[in-house]
Design a protein around this motif. Structure first.
Motif, short mmCIF file in Angstrom:
data_model
loop_
_atom_site.label_atom_id
_atom_site.label_comp_id
_atom_site.label_asym_id
_atom_site.label_seq_id
_atom_site.Cartn_x
_atom_site.Cartn_y
_atom_site.Cartn_z
N ALA A 79 2.07 -11.46 18.25
CA ALA A 79 3.33 -12.15 18.01
C ALA A 79 3.73 -11.89 16.56
O ALA A 79 3.02 -11.19 15.82
CB ALA A 79 3.18 -13.64 18.28
N THR A 80 4.85 -12.43 16.13
CA THR A 80 5.27 -12.18 14.76
C THR A 80 4.24 -12.67 13.74
O THR A 80 4.10 -12.08 12.67
CB THR A 80 6.63 -12.86 14.48
OG1 THR A 80 6.55 -14.25 14.86
CG2 THR A 80 7.75 -12.20 15.27
N ALA A 81 3.47 -13.70 14.08
CA ALA A 81 2.45 -14.22 13.15
C ALA A 81 1.38 -13.19 12.85
O ALA A 81 0.77 -13.20 11.77
CB ALA A 81 1.81 -15.48 13.72
N GLY A 113 8.16 -9.82 19.17
CA GLY A 113 9.00 -10.97 19.51
C GLY A 113 8.74 -11.54 20.89
O GLY A 113 8.87 -12.74 21.11
N ASP A 116 6.06 -14.42 21.10
CA ASP A 116 6.27 -15.69 20.40
C ASP A 116 6.60 -16.79 21.42
O ASP A 116 7.35 -16.56 22.37
CB ASP A 116 7.39 -15.56 19.38
CG ASP A 116 6.92 -14.84 18.13
OD1 ASP A 116 6.46 -13.70 18.25
OD2 ASP A 116 7.01 -15.43 17.04
N ILE A 159 12.90 -17.05 17.47
CA ILE A 159 12.27 -15.73 17.46
C ILE A 159 13.09 -14.77 16.61
O ILE A 159 12.54 -13.96 15.85
CB ILE A 159 12.12 -15.19 18.90
CG1 ILE A 159 11.14 -16.05 19.69
CG2 ILE A 159 11.66 -13.73 18.89
CD1 ILE A 159 11.00 -15.68 21.15
N ARG A 162 12.27 -15.30 13.08
CA ARG A 162 10.93 -14.79 12.78
C ARG A 162 10.93 -13.27 12.64
O ARG A 162 10.23 -12.72 11.78
CB ARG A 162 9.95 -15.22 13.88
CG ARG A 162 9.66 -16.72 13.87
CD ARG A 162 8.65 -17.07 14.96
NE ARG A 162 8.32 -18.49 14.96
CZ ARG A 162 7.41 -19.04 15.76
NH1 ARG A 162 6.74 -18.29 16.62
NH2 ARG A 162 7.17 -20.34 15.70
#
Length: 286
Positions: A79-81, A113, A116, A159, A162
């Motif tokens: 995910a973006t993290a 994306g 997320d 999202i 992010r």
């Protein structure tokens, strides 16, 4: 024929002059999730194996065509993290993807994306189970809209923010790089059904398409807000290559044990080749 070769050579020279920073060698970094990494597509890399990273995914194909030195740190489930934080997998840990970026990096692609808020997983886990209850209706859309608000689409603006933050993080680490945010290819057909490959209720096909369209629009919006990146649309060019398209399909259906190998609801090798064509054309566009 000479004109064709001359035009192609001119394009490569232009690309080299605008993107290359080190003695004619293009330094390319690929970031992203499973739609970048290519789980189950031969040949799988082991760095780590749990990322499902193929040596034949679109970054590998694009890098070969560019003659680039490339680093692919994409990972299934990212995910973006996971751009800034390490990602544990079922087999090994993938370092924070931003760690691959250097000040001399010339080109970055990022496809992220869909994981997320577990967006893709939620619909893939829930929707096939609901077809039996109302095969011609839209039971999955109704499930995620019980409160009166579509809970899947409700998270998409976040999202988008992010993804914008991810693009900003890339610019900080690789200020000279050309950056391309990659959208997601079409999974479902615009009309018609194929419940063997995509076991969703007939009425949910349109809703699922609208979810993917909203996600791609959110990524494009992030690029626009960033102002220093480009968006690569894969949804439009993949028309006619959805999971219902038979031999023309870029995307697998629910079965990840078929041949040619690809994870369920993910690109085949043919899909990676098609995606690579689109990405390459945009990256080399004058």
């Amino acid at each position: 024929m000479r004109t064709v070769f001359t035009a192609a050579a001119a394009t490569i020279v232009l690309l080299a002059s605008t993107l290359t920073a080190q003695a004619g060698v293009l330094n390319y970094v690929a970031l992203g999730d499973s739609y970048t990494s290519g789980p189950l597509i031969p040949q799988q890399r082991s760095d780590p194996l749990g990322c499902g990273r193929s040596k034949s995914n679109y970054p590998a194909i694009v890098a070969a065509r560019l003659g680039a030195q490339y680093t692919d740190v994409s990972c299934a489930g990212a995910a973006t993290a996971q751009m800034a934080y390490a990602q544990p997998t079922v087999s090994g840990t993938n370092a924070a993807q931003f760690k691959a970026l250097e000040t001399f990096t010339d080109l970055v692609t990022v496809g992220i994306g869909g994981n997320d808020f577990d967006l893709f997983r939620k619909v893939i886990d829930a929707c096939p189970l609901l077809r039996a209850s109302d095969s011609t209706g839209n039971p999955c859309e109704r499930r995620f809209s019980k409160s009166g608000t579509d809970s899947i689409k409700a998270v998409i603006p976040t999202i988008s923010q992010r993804v914008k933050d991810v693009l900003a993080g890339i610019h900080v680490r690789s200020p000279k790089a050309k950056v391309y945010a990659i959208g997601y290819p079409r999974i479902l057909p615009p009309s018609g059904y194929c419940p063997i490959q995509l076991p969703f209720a007939d009425g949910d096909y349109a809703w699922l398409n609208s979810v993917e369209e909203a996600l791609n629009a959110a990524i494009a919006d992030a690029v626009k807000a960033d102002g220093n990146s480009s968006y690569v649309d894969l949804y439009g060019p993949s028309l006619g290559h959805d999971a219902c398209a038979g031999n023309a399909a870029w995307i697998n259906g629910k079965d990840d044990s078929r041949s040619p190998a690809a994870a369920a609801y993910h690109p085949f090798l043919a899909g990676m080749e098609g995606m690579a064509n689109v990405v390459y054309q945009q990256v080399t566009r004058p």
